[in-house]
Scaffold this active site. Structure first.
Site, PDB file in Angstrom:
ATOM      1  N   ASP A  35       0.872  -1.186   0.000  1.00 38.88           N
ATOM      2  CA  ASP A  35       0.000   0.000   0.000  1.00 38.88           C
ATOM      3  C   ASP A  35       0.900   1.224   0.000  1.00 38.88           C
ATOM      4  OD1 ASP A  35      -1.828   2.120   0.940  1.00 38.88           O
ATOM      5  OD2 ASP A  35      -3.213   0.473   1.357  1.00 38.88           O
ATOM      6  N   THR A  38      -2.029   6.437   0.529  1.00 30.88           N
ATOM      7  CA  THR A  38      -2.649   7.697   0.107  1.00 30.88           C
ATOM      8  C   THR A  38      -3.435   8.232   1.312  1.00 30.88           C
ATOM      9  OG1 THR A  38      -4.754   6.715  -0.545  1.00 30.88           O
ATOM     10  CG2 THR A  38      -2.981   6.739  -2.216  1.00 30.88           C
ATOM     11  N   SER A  89     -10.955   5.342  -4.740  1.00 31.54           N
ATOM     12  CA  SER A  89     -12.277   4.722  -4.621  1.00 31.54           C
ATOM     13  C   SER A  89     -13.453   5.696  -4.468  1.00 31.54           C
ATOM     14  CB  SER A  89     -12.274   3.760  -3.425  1.00 31.54           C
ATOM     15  OG  SER A  89     -12.176   4.494  -2.214  1.00 31.54           O
ATOM     16  N   THR A 131     -16.344  -3.228  -8.602  1.00 31.29           N
ATOM     17  CA  THR A 131     -17.575  -2.590  -8.121  1.00 31.29           C
ATOM     18  C   THR A 131     -18.753  -2.817  -9.077  1.00 31.29           C
ATOM     19  OG1 THR A 131     -18.552  -0.392  -7.814  1.00 31.29           O
ATOM     20  CG2 THR A 131     -16.656  -0.493  -9.236  1.00 31.29           C
ATOM     21  N   ASP A 132     -19.950  -2.742  -8.533  1.00 24.03           N
ATOM     22  CA  ASP A 132     -21.147  -2.835  -9.388  1.00 24.03           C
ATOM     23  C   ASP A 132     -21.326  -1.570 -10.222  1.00 24.03           C
ATOM     24  OD1 ASP A 132     -21.873  -1.088  -7.323  1.00 24.03           O
ATOM     25  OD2 ASP A 132     -23.800  -2.045  -6.896  1.00 24.03           O
ATOM     26  N   GLU A 133     -20.572  -0.498  -9.889  1.00 17.46           N
ATOM     27  CA  GLU A 133     -20.765   0.777 -10.592  1.00 17.46           C
ATOM     28  C   GLU A 133     -20.345   0.692 -12.063  1.00 17.46           C
ATOM     29  OE1 GLU A 133     -19.769   4.270  -8.337  1.00 17.46           O
ATOM     30  OE2 GLU A 133     -20.001   3.210  -6.445  1.00 17.46           O
ATOM     31  N   TYR A 156     -14.487   7.371 -11.891  1.00 18.28           N
ATOM     32  CA  TYR A 156     -14.169   6.220 -11.023  1.00 18.28           C
ATOM     33  C   TYR A 156     -14.634   4.919 -11.663  1.00 18.28           C
ATOM     34  CZ  TYR A 156     -14.943   2.719  -7.371  1.00 18.28           C
ATOM     35  OH  TYR A 156     -14.990   1.537  -6.653  1.00 18.28           O
ATOM     36  N   LYS A 160     -12.505   1.682 -13.153  1.00 13.77           N
ATOM     37  CA  LYS A 160     -12.651   0.305 -12.653  1.00 13.77           C
ATOM     38  C   LYS A 160     -13.081  -0.629 -13.794  1.00 13.77           C
ATOM     39  CE  LYS A 160     -12.274  -1.089  -8.996  1.00 13.77           C
ATOM     40  NZ  LYS A 160     -11.108  -1.576  -8.197  1.00 13.77           N
ATOM     41  N   ASP A 287     -26.971  18.247  -6.463  1.00 11.42           N
ATOM     42  CA  ASP A 287     -26.703  16.852  -6.807  1.00 11.42           C
ATOM     43  C   ASP A 287     -25.293  16.662  -7.373  1.00 11.42           C
ATOM     44  OD1 ASP A 287     -27.267  14.187  -6.997  1.00 11.42           O
ATOM     45  OD2 ASP A 287     -28.881  14.385  -8.470  1.00 11.42           O
TER      46      ASP A 287
HETATM   47  P1  NAD Z   1     -10.110   2.836   0.112  1.00 13.36           P
HETATM   48  O1  NAD Z   1     -10.041   4.100  -0.650  1.00 13.36           O
HETATM   49  O2  NAD Z   1     -10.598   2.847   1.516  1.00 13.36           O
HETATM   50  O3  NAD Z   1      -8.648   2.155   0.150  1.00 13.36           O
HETATM   51  C1  NAD Z   1      -7.814   2.105  -0.964  1.00 13.36           C
HETATM   52  C2  NAD Z   1      -6.422   1.702  -0.497  1.00 13.36           C
HETATM   53  O4  NAD Z   1      -5.577   1.601  -1.664  1.00 13.36           O
HETATM   54  C3  NAD Z   1      -5.765   2.725   0.439  1.00 13.36           C
HETATM   55  O5  NAD Z   1      -5.155   2.060   1.524  1.00 13.36           O
HETATM   56  C4  NAD Z   1      -4.729   3.410  -0.445  1.00 13.36           C
HETATM   57  O6  NAD Z   1      -3.607   3.904   0.279  1.00 13.36           O
HETATM   58  C5  NAD Z   1      -4.349   2.274  -1.395  1.00 13.36           C
HETATM   59  N1  NAD Z   1      -3.798   2.773  -2.655  1.00 13.36           N
HETATM   60  C6  NAD Z   1      -4.326   3.753  -3.446  1.00 13.36           C
HETATM   61  N2  NAD Z   1      -3.504   3.966  -4.502  1.00 13.36           N
HETATM   62  C7  NAD Z   1      -2.479   3.083  -4.382  1.00 13.36           C
HETATM   63  C8  NAD Z   1      -1.329   2.819  -5.166  1.00 13.36           C
HETATM   64  N3  NAD Z   1      -1.077   3.504  -6.296  1.00 13.36           N
HETATM   65  N4  NAD Z   1      -0.475   1.857  -4.763  1.00 13.36           N
HETATM   66  C9  NAD Z   1      -0.709   1.167  -3.617  1.00 13.36           C
HETATM   67  N5  NAD Z   1      -1.780   1.386  -2.822  1.00 13.36           N
HETATM   68  C10 NAD Z   1      -2.658   2.327  -3.205  1.00 13.36           C
HETATM   69  O7  NAD Z   1     -10.965   1.866  -0.802  1.00 13.36           O
HETATM   70  P2  NAD Z   1     -11.971   0.684  -0.368  1.00 13.36           P
HETATM   71  O8  NAD Z   1     -13.302   1.264  -0.151  1.00 13.36           O
HETATM   72  O9  NAD Z   1     -11.331  -0.147   0.678  1.00 13.36           O
HETATM   73  O10 NAD Z   1     -12.032  -0.140  -1.732  1.00 13.36           O
HETATM   74  C11 NAD Z   1     -11.113  -1.203  -1.984  1.00 13.36           C
HETATM   75  C12 NAD Z   1     -11.430  -1.814  -3.339  1.00 13.36           C
HETATM   76  O11 NAD Z   1     -12.778  -2.290  -3.347  1.00 13.36           O
HETATM   77  C13 NAD Z   1     -11.320  -0.816  -4.505  1.00 13.36           C
HETATM   78  O12 NAD Z   1     -10.738  -1.485  -5.591  1.00 13.36           O
HETATM   79  C14 NAD Z   1     -12.767  -0.440  -4.783  1.00 13.36           C
HETATM   80  O13 NAD Z   1     -12.932  -0.091  -6.148  1.00 13.36           O
HETATM   81  C15 NAD Z   1     -13.477  -1.732  -4.446  1.00 13.36           C
HETATM   82  N6  NAD Z   1     -14.888  -1.603  -4.014  1.00 13.36           N
HETATM   83  C16 NAD Z   1     -15.219  -0.732  -3.020  1.00 13.36           C
HETATM   84  C17 NAD Z   1     -16.542  -0.671  -2.594  1.00 13.36           C
HETATM   85  C18 NAD Z   1     -16.958   0.241  -1.457  1.00 13.36           C
HETATM   86  O14 NAD Z   1     -18.156   0.347  -1.163  1.00 13.36           O
HETATM   87  N7  NAD Z   1     -16.043   0.889  -0.751  1.00 13.36           N
HETATM   88  C19 NAD Z   1     -17.522  -1.468  -3.200  1.00 13.36           C
HETATM   89  C20 NAD Z   1     -17.133  -2.340  -4.234  1.00 13.36           C
HETATM   90  C21 NAD Z   1     -15.811  -2.405  -4.624  1.00 13.36           C
HETATM   91  P1  TYD Z   2     -20.797   7.138  -1.623  1.00 15.19           P
HETATM   92  O1  TYD Z   2     -20.649   6.663  -0.212  1.00 15.19           O
HETATM   93  O2  TYD Z   2     -19.909   8.246  -2.096  1.00 15.19           O
HETATM   94  O3  TYD Z   2     -20.677   5.855  -2.553  1.00 15.19           O
HETATM   95  P2  TYD Z   2     -20.934   5.704  -4.161  1.00 15.19           P
HETATM   96  O4  TYD Z   2     -20.967   7.032  -4.781  1.00 15.19           O
HETATM   97  O5  TYD Z   2     -19.749   4.893  -4.580  1.00 15.19           O
HETATM   98  O6  TYD Z   2     -22.232   4.953  -4.289  1.00 15.19           O
HETATM   99  O7  TYD Z   2     -22.290   7.634  -1.836  1.00 15.19           O
HETATM  100  C1  TYD Z   2     -23.392   6.771  -1.637  1.00 15.19           C
HETATM  101  C2  TYD Z   2     -24.635   7.512  -2.057  1.00 15.19           C
HETATM  102  O8  TYD Z   2     -24.834   8.617  -1.163  1.00 15.19           O
HETATM  103  C3  TYD Z   2     -24.539   8.106  -3.442  1.00 15.19           C
HETATM  104  O9  TYD Z   2     -25.810   8.021  -4.080  1.00 15.19           O
HETATM  105  C4  TYD Z   2     -24.186   9.578  -3.201  1.00 15.19           C
HETATM  106  C5  TYD Z   2     -24.851   9.862  -1.873  1.00 15.19           C
HETATM  107  N1  TYD Z   2     -24.181  10.846  -0.998  1.00 15.19           N
HETATM  108  C6  TYD Z   2     -24.909  11.900  -0.442  1.00 15.19           C
HETATM  109  O10 TYD Z   2     -26.125  12.044  -0.681  1.00 15.19           O
HETATM  110  N2  TYD Z   2     -24.262  12.775   0.385  1.00 15.19           N
HETATM  111  C7  TYD Z   2     -22.930  12.651   0.670  1.00 15.19           C
HETATM  112  O11 TYD Z   2     -22.384  13.501   1.429  1.00 15.19           O
HETATM  113  C8  TYD Z   2     -22.194  11.556   0.101  1.00 15.19           C
HETATM  114  C9  TYD Z   2     -20.725  11.381   0.388  1.00 15.19           C
HETATM  115  C10 TYD Z   2     -22.871  10.672  -0.709  1.00 15.19           C
END
Ligand code: NAD
Ligand code: TYD
Length: 352
Positions: A35, A38, A89, A131-133, A156, A160, A287
């Site tokens: 890691d 960041t 992310s 991600t599902d996005e 984003y 992905k 929005d």
């Molecule tokens: P996060 O942002 O909390 O963590 C990302 C981590 O990656 C951090 O520790 C950061 O330091 C590290 N990182 C970033 N750039 C890097 C680089 N160039 N080299 C090495 N390390 C690096 O993200 P998260 O929410 O834990 O998501 C993890 C994974 O899961 C991502 O690939 C994201 O797309 C995927 N994901 C997240 C969600 C969600 O709801 N958070 C849902 C589905 C998939």
């Molecule tokens: P987020 O947690 O940023 O996840 P993602 O955009 O990857 O789905 O946001 C979840 C939902 O909440 C999304 O529809 C955007 C909305 N949102 C708000 O309404 N207010 C906020 O301050 C944030 C961060 C997100």
């Protein structure tokens, strides 16, 4: 799986995954966490794991985009499997500054694949966490399946989607033993307080406005993070090579209802005399550009093939999550004050 490389293990899901995996009886190998720390990478999330498992857990600070760093890590640690979390992310950040998303999510995945390819038969598995996005936005009906065409709408999700395509291409072209997972929105401990749920919990605790984008009727499918970690582990161990698995909580909710439920839990756990309900803090704000309206996941493939099912529902997962944030005021203070960055610098030096 003797030496599993986990990338992005200091982030939200990666750190939960490492905490989930190390104590398990069915995993006896080592984890190498790569890691580059960041703003979203908090090395303090795993200090207890480093102490408890000194022979089975090692942290390496480095960038997944750097082929020299990757070559060194792969050879020094004799890596035989990869679970790739590292990414930028946050959708809002990808709108204001997409560069890092292209770099880490696309170029970083490419460099990792190139390194993995050099292992030939020694590579047991390359799992890509996505991600599902990538599927874009749904109307009022329907669910994303593994066959849904990709239609990403934000920088984003486009980055992905691009990384998913590279992973699949490396399986087809070079025979890499890959699996992919596309998961819905996660929540739980250690999530950086820029995402909806932790942001709302912390603002509600501090009686600050709760900013809801647009009309608040955008729908997300919520999954407790440990359920996601277990799904990834099931795929790593039992998933079929070359396959994609959708992961979701069967828990569609409008954002406004998520925020109201957080208000109610915080009101119950931290009542404040003379204060009205936290619901009064809800503030509708402009929005997000390109805001996807609805996500919903059909996760029948992983449920039927691998027997995975979430252990938490929204009520139980949220109770755990809000409880965790209430019990970890120190973690919140260090993240919000930037103290966790200063600690990283004393431990690992400034970013190169
Ligand atoms: P996060 O942002 O909390 O963590 C990302 C981590 O990656 C951090 O520790 C950061 O330091 C590290 N990182 C970033 N750039 C890097 C680089 N160039 N080299 C090495 N390390 C690096 O993200 P998260 O929410 O834990 O998501 C993890 C994974 O899961 C991502 O690939 C994201 O797309 C995927 N994901 C997240 C969600 C969600 O709801 N958070 C849902 C589905 C998939
Ligand atoms: P987020 O947690 O940023 O996840 P993602 O955009 O990857 O789905 O946001 C979840 C939902 O909440 C999304 O529809 C955007 C909305 N949102 C708000 O309404 N207010 C906020 O301050 C944030 C961060 C997100």
């Amino acid at each position: 799986m003797k030496n599993l490389l986990v990338t992005g293990g200091c982030g939200f899901i990666g750190s939960n995954f490492i905490r989930f995996l190390l104590p398990r009886a069915d995993f006896t190998g080592r984890i190498v966490n790569l890691d580059n720390l960041t703003y979203a990478g908090n090395a303090e999330n795993l200090t207890d794991m480093a102490q408890e498992y000194p022979d089975r857990y090692v942290f390496e600070r480095g960038d997944v985009c750097d082929p020299l760093v990757l070559a060194d890590i792969f050879s020094r640690h004799d890596i035989d499997a990869v679970c790739h979390f590292a990414a930028e992310s946050h959708v809002d950040r990808s709108i204001t500054g997409p560069d890092a998303f292209i770099q880490t999510n696309i170029v970083g995945t490419f460099q990792l694949l190139e390194q993995a390819r050099r292992l030939d038969d020694r590579l047991i598995r390359f799992h890509h966490v996505s991600t599902d996005e990538v599927y874009g936005s749904l109307g009022a009906a329907g669910h994303f399946t593994e066959q849904t065409p990709y239609r990403p709408n934000s920088p984003y999700s486009a980055s992905k989607a691009s990384s998913d395509h590279l992973v699949r291409a490396y399986a087809k072209t070079y025979g890499l033993p890959v699996t992919l997972s596309n998961c819905s929105n996660n929540y739980g401990p250690f999530q950086f307080p820029e995402k909806l749920i932790p942001l709302m919990v912390l603002n509600a605790l501090e009686q600050k406005p709760l900013p809801v984008y647009g009309d608040g009727k955008n729908v997300r499918d919520w999954l407790y993070v440990v359920d996601h970690c277990r799904a990834i582990w099931e795929i790593l161990v039992k998933g079929r090579e070359g396959e994609t698995y959708n992961i979701g909580g069967d828990c569609e909710m409008e954002n406004i209802d998520v925020v109201k439920s957080i208000c109610d839990i915080v009101d119950k756990l931290r009542p404040e005399d003379g204060q009205p309900s936290r619901r009064d803090l809800i503030t509708f704000v402009v929005d997000r550009p390109g805001h996807d309206r609805r996500y919903a996941i059909d996760s029948s493939k992983i449920r039927d093939e691998l027997g995975w099912t979430p252990a938490e529902n929204f009520a139980s997962g949220m109770a755990k999550t809000v409880g965790w944030y209430l019990d970890h005021g120190d973690w919140i203070d260090r993240v919000r004050s930037g103290e966790y960055r200063r600690w990283i610098e004393t431990q690992y030096g400034s970013p190169g």
